[in-house]
Enzyme design. Structure first.
Site, PDB file in Angstrom:
ATOM      1  N   LYS A 170      30.496 -71.441 -26.594  1.00 16.62           N
ATOM      2  CA  LYS A 170      30.929 -72.674 -25.701  1.00 16.62           C
ATOM      3  C   LYS A 170      30.782 -72.320 -24.194  1.00 16.62           C
ATOM      4  O   LYS A 170      30.756 -71.273 -23.776  1.00 16.62           O
ATOM      5  CB  LYS A 170      32.475 -72.781 -25.988  1.00 16.62           C
ATOM      6  CG  LYS A 170      33.307 -73.737 -25.476  1.00 16.62           C
ATOM      7  CD  LYS A 170      34.489 -73.775 -26.067  1.00 16.62           C
ATOM      8  CE  LYS A 170      35.501 -75.006 -25.621  1.00 16.62           C
ATOM      9  NZ  LYS A 170      36.814 -74.843 -25.978  1.00 16.62           N
ATOM     10  N   SER A 174      38.636 -79.087 -28.182  1.00 18.02           N
ATOM     11  CA  SER A 174      37.623 -78.851 -27.277  1.00 18.02           C
ATOM     12  C   SER A 174      36.259 -78.192 -27.634  1.00 18.02           C
ATOM     13  O   SER A 174      35.148 -78.404 -26.975  1.00 18.02           O
ATOM     14  CB  SER A 174      38.199 -78.360 -25.931  1.00 18.02           C
ATOM     15  OG  SER A 174      38.326 -77.196 -25.998  1.00 18.02           O
ATOM     16  N   GLY A 176      45.568 -75.533 -27.943  1.00 20.36           N
ATOM     17  CA  GLY A 176      46.118 -76.813 -28.609  1.00 20.36           C
ATOM     18  C   GLY A 176      45.391 -77.468 -29.889  1.00 20.36           C
ATOM     19  O   GLY A 176      46.190 -78.278 -30.619  1.00 20.36           O
ATOM     20  N   GLY A 177      44.411 -76.790 -30.375  1.00 22.16           N
ATOM     21  CA  GLY A 177      43.527 -77.142 -31.460  1.00 22.16           C
ATOM     22  C   GLY A 177      42.104 -77.050 -31.379  1.00 22.16           C
ATOM     23  O   GLY A 177      41.461 -77.558 -32.370  1.00 22.16           O
ATOM     24  N   SER A 178      41.773 -76.520 -30.046  1.00 23.04           N
ATOM     25  CA  SER A 178      40.231 -76.793 -29.785  1.00 23.04           C
ATOM     26  C   SER A 178      39.237 -75.884 -30.649  1.00 23.04           C
ATOM     27  O   SER A 178      38.016 -75.991 -30.479  1.00 23.04           O
ATOM     28  CB  SER A 178      40.092 -76.099 -28.313  1.00 23.04           C
ATOM     29  OG  SER A 178      40.732 -77.221 -27.419  1.00 23.04           O
TER      30      SER A 178
END
Lengths: 546, 546
Positions: free
Chosen positions: B129, B204, B226-228
């Protein structure tokens, strides 16, 4: 508030004295309090009481577990000696004779009926700092305004210790705000050092320090956010451990600034032997406290050897020695102890010594002293002011005279976190690159301080900032002949000057000299092993304290 | 800033395209982009390239380590497929063909010369990333204003992976602010889902998700606050792990709000097999990253079995199932998958199933959505506004329309910490009392979202707040016949209504259905074992994605 602070304090002291009066046989009052309290117990207690109370925790547990000693006998001996300690050095907020003796009787009965101990602390009396909650009892944390706060349950740590067989029998003093390295508040007055009443036992767990120093307890619980276990352990000739954070339970402690998580407090043991420290840590961690307290780390207490030292010297313990943190030069007794240890360690085949160069310990203090009080000290100040009680000198020092105290915005807190992170990162890099296993260093800038003079926290708070475990070990005592003042010393800064001017060998007569061993994060087990190894090799402590 | 944001974006895209143009043989442009991109690679790449890129990481490492495959061949295959993936779903910020192939050649040579692999990832291409720093390359974190930021060193995690033998060959897209559960920014545009371009790959780490979903990579690094990691893993039929915090290195990542430590991000793997997850975790933790990064916990990766399941059924795996978090009811495909898994698991002797009753997940969101942005979102907003780039809809959603965003004082932060602590404590108590080993639950309120509709984070952010590890596993695909809308459903609240109204089976055609397994803190190893056990027993995934 309907009562004046003086009236509240008087009530608190009356309650304390009433609990002591319940102990049988009664403890006589002491007139003409001596400079050195340590010889007194032998003149008042029975030979059996002396023998029991001067035994170390694992020895007692061994005898309690087999029934060689009853918990009732042991508990009563400690109640007697703790009551006496209170009369000598003012270290107790209350005794718990009824519940303690009932608990002891239950445990004695349990052993008889079941033929085995209830747990690894079967029957062992344990002393507890007042702000560690006990169901139905005060939780004032040293503030007069909080005099009527009562715990609705035992703190998590106490539940575990009680389940393991401990007997809770005495609660001990702490300073106003909990943020002194001494122990004085307006509810119970000033706790003094058993070895020299002109000195402080240190703090904030100074009630524990003085009590265990006088053997009114053999194992107690302190808490530490800037030195509060290590200072009183050092000043009273004890073993004390500030463990790495998130290993021992914290739920049920009382303090201001709850939710401040920039610098977290820890609880830890203060005791009369290194085996006592291990017993305490292992008992608590074996109970898997993380199942109840979500913030704790679910990693076991390691009992396999962590220290890879070979008698051949092919694998050595690498010990860093820091004589001076570069900010405040320690007093002569500390320097002498470090040098003497270094000389002895230098002859040990399994040890390699390197001198440690401190990295900006003044910056560490500026970071941590700001991080403690991100609200500008408002909560602490409000808790003092709420009752109208006077500010103790060291409360004024840490909250009003401390240039680190600033009311911060969230963005400033984040910047401070980054400064903290950066500092820790640089320190950790040096540590790892040096290859040291442990660092031997002072616990403070001197031995037990004269009252109201503990104004340099650097030697302990440094390791709170880094969250490195710190183990205090007793080494020696002040020797007026050897520990002479260096009158030609030129101070490097105002703090150094203040500390230098405090010194006069005669003032610190009879004070214990202790040193600190520090390890990298979560190396608590290795740290204790290193302590055992070093003390054995150098034959320390070199004096008998009690 | 001398250039307009549009000009900066054009330059960024030109650079990206130029790096893809270097790949040999050249990758053709795709005209008439199909709804489902997954069949395309087989029509363009060679059989060997297909075979290599559709192998899972441990299989590749085994062949690379023995020389059965060269890293050069493998790297080029992945460069080709990643370049193609970019043309299909817009998931790449740049390819690194020259450095990757040079590295691969070095590794091939190393193996030849030394007769053994350089490390546990010998020759394996890994995708990264964009905000995970690579020396000398951009570090824009999705902000146009940061387009010219360049990393001065590799992120810590990359150093370890490279030392272990990895080849870095592609960098992937992320959303503006990094705080979307989708992937769109003004530098590179919108990343779309390989299975259905009308849907998002999630975010993300959606560049990773889409790339690995298309097998342009077999193992990539995402980050998750948060969930990325979990959202894009789920939306692309992958395995993904959000580990418990402070196990994997974070140094060298770029983001706003550095120093915000109320909710900490983690990095973690996204990959095509559970063994890939283990390989990633073990390689990183075996490298003792805590020696370089002081905040990490010095606890090894456990390889001894953590799961005590007996085939006799005498010791069972206790699985909680949460069908609905009580706030937003998941779409029909998720519910169907959960029910189907429950039916199959119900027949397994070694498994006990209990239904999990969620505890105030709405409160959890209100706490975490405030804790993310204690500065009122100022830093994030400023970073968007600095270039004049437009606000993406989901940036507006999370920063401007989020009622949790408030500028807090330090005292309010402490109160929020206490609320967080209290919530976590209550949740942990329920968890421990239930006796469950793992919880099976949705990864989101539906499968891959239509663009700009990811407005409910509850199913992932819940576990960031609690800091419980979360493992995403692929199960099935949407079936328009089975996954029909419940048109009679009465929504419980506005969020539930929004989510309900989004659904229409046809809209989500071909989307992967994944589920999440969650364990208690630091049970990462057990969690993966439980995942292996469950998937084996139920024979999932039930479809072939690629």
């Amino acid at each position: 508030m309907s009562l004046s602070w003086e009236a509240i304090a008087e009530k608190a002291q009356q309650h304390r004295d009433a609990t002591i009066a319940l102990v049988q046989p009664p403890i006589p009052d002491i007139t003409n309090l001596p400079l050195d309290s340590t010889p007194i117990p032998a003149t008042i207690l029975t030979a059996e009481e002396i023998s029991i109370t001067e035994s170390e925790p694992t020895d007692l547990v061994n005898r309690l577990s087999t029934g060689a000693l009853t918990s009732t006998t042991v508990t009563n001996a400690f109640l007697r000696r703790a009551g006496l300690a209170q009369k000598l050095v003012n270290c107790v907020t209350e005794l718990l004779p009824s519940t303690a003796l009932a608990r002891a009787a239950f445990l004695d009965d349990y052993l008889k009926k079941n033929g085995k101990p209830i747990g690894p602390l079967h029957g062992l009396p344990i002393s507890v700092k007042e702000h560690i909650g006990m169901e139905g009892l005060t939780l004032n944390a040293g503030f007069v305004a909080w005099h009527d706060r009562v715990a609705d349950a035992n703190a998590h740590i106490l539940d575990i210790l009680v389940d393991a067989g401990a007997v809770l029998y005495v609660r001990t003093t702490e300073p106003q705000t909990l943020m002194h390295l001494e122990t004085d508040n307006n509810l119970y007055g000033v706790t003094v050092n058993p070895f020299n009443r002109n000195l402080s036992p240190g703090g904030s767990s100074g009630g524990e320090g003085a009590l265990i120093g006088l053997r009114g307890s053999c194992l107690g619980i302190g808490s530490d956010i800037g030195g509060s276990i290590r200072s009183p352990a050092a000043n009273n000739g004890l073993y004390g451990l500030r463990p790495t954070s998130y290993r021992l339970p914290l739920e049920g402690l009382s303090a201001t600034m709850l939710g401040q998580d920039h610098i977290v407090p820890v609880v830890g043991p203060m005791t009369t032997s290194l085996s006592g420290i291990k017993l305490f840590m292992k008992t608590l961690i074996d109970a898997k406290p993380w199942l109840r307290e979500h913030s704790l780390l679910p990693f076991p207490w390691r009992t396999d050897p962590q220290l890879a030292v070979l008698p051949s010297g092919n694998k050595k313990l690498k010990v860093g020695i820091m004589y001076d943190d570069g900010v405040v030069k320690p007093h002569p007794p500390i320097t002498r102890a470090l040098r003497s240890v270094a000389v002895k360690l230098g002859k040990v085949k399994g040890v390699e010594i390197v001198e440690w160069e401190p990295y900006k310990h003044d910056l560490a203090w500026s970071i941590i002293s700001t991080a403690y009080f991100g609200d500008g000290g408002e909560e602490e100040s409000a808790a003092v002011d709420a009752s109208g009680e006077p500010w103790r000198p060291l409360s004024t020092f840490i909250l009003k005279e401390n240039p680190g105290v600033k009311k911060l915005s969230v963005t400033e807190i984040w910047s401070l976190n980054m400064a903290k992170y950066d500092y820790k990162s640089k320190y950790a890099k040096r540590w790892v690159e040096s290859g040291i296993d442990v660092l031997l260093c002072p616990v403070g800038p001197g031995v037990a301080p004269a009252h109201d003079t503990s104004k340099y926290w650097g030697y302990t708070a440094q390791w709170n900032l880094l969250d490195y475990p710190g183990l205090v070990v007793p080494i020696d005592k002040v020797d007026e002949q050897l520990d002479v003042k260096d009158i030609g010393y030129e101070a490097r800064n105002e703090k150094d000057k203040w500390n230098h001017e405090l010194y006069d060998a005669d003032k610190y007569r009879n004070a214990p000299i202790s040193l600190q061993l520090v390890a990298n994060r979560y190396q608590d087990e290795m740290l204790i092993e290193a302590g055992e190894y070093i003390l054995e090799k150098i034959g320390a402590p070199w004096v008998k304290y009690v």
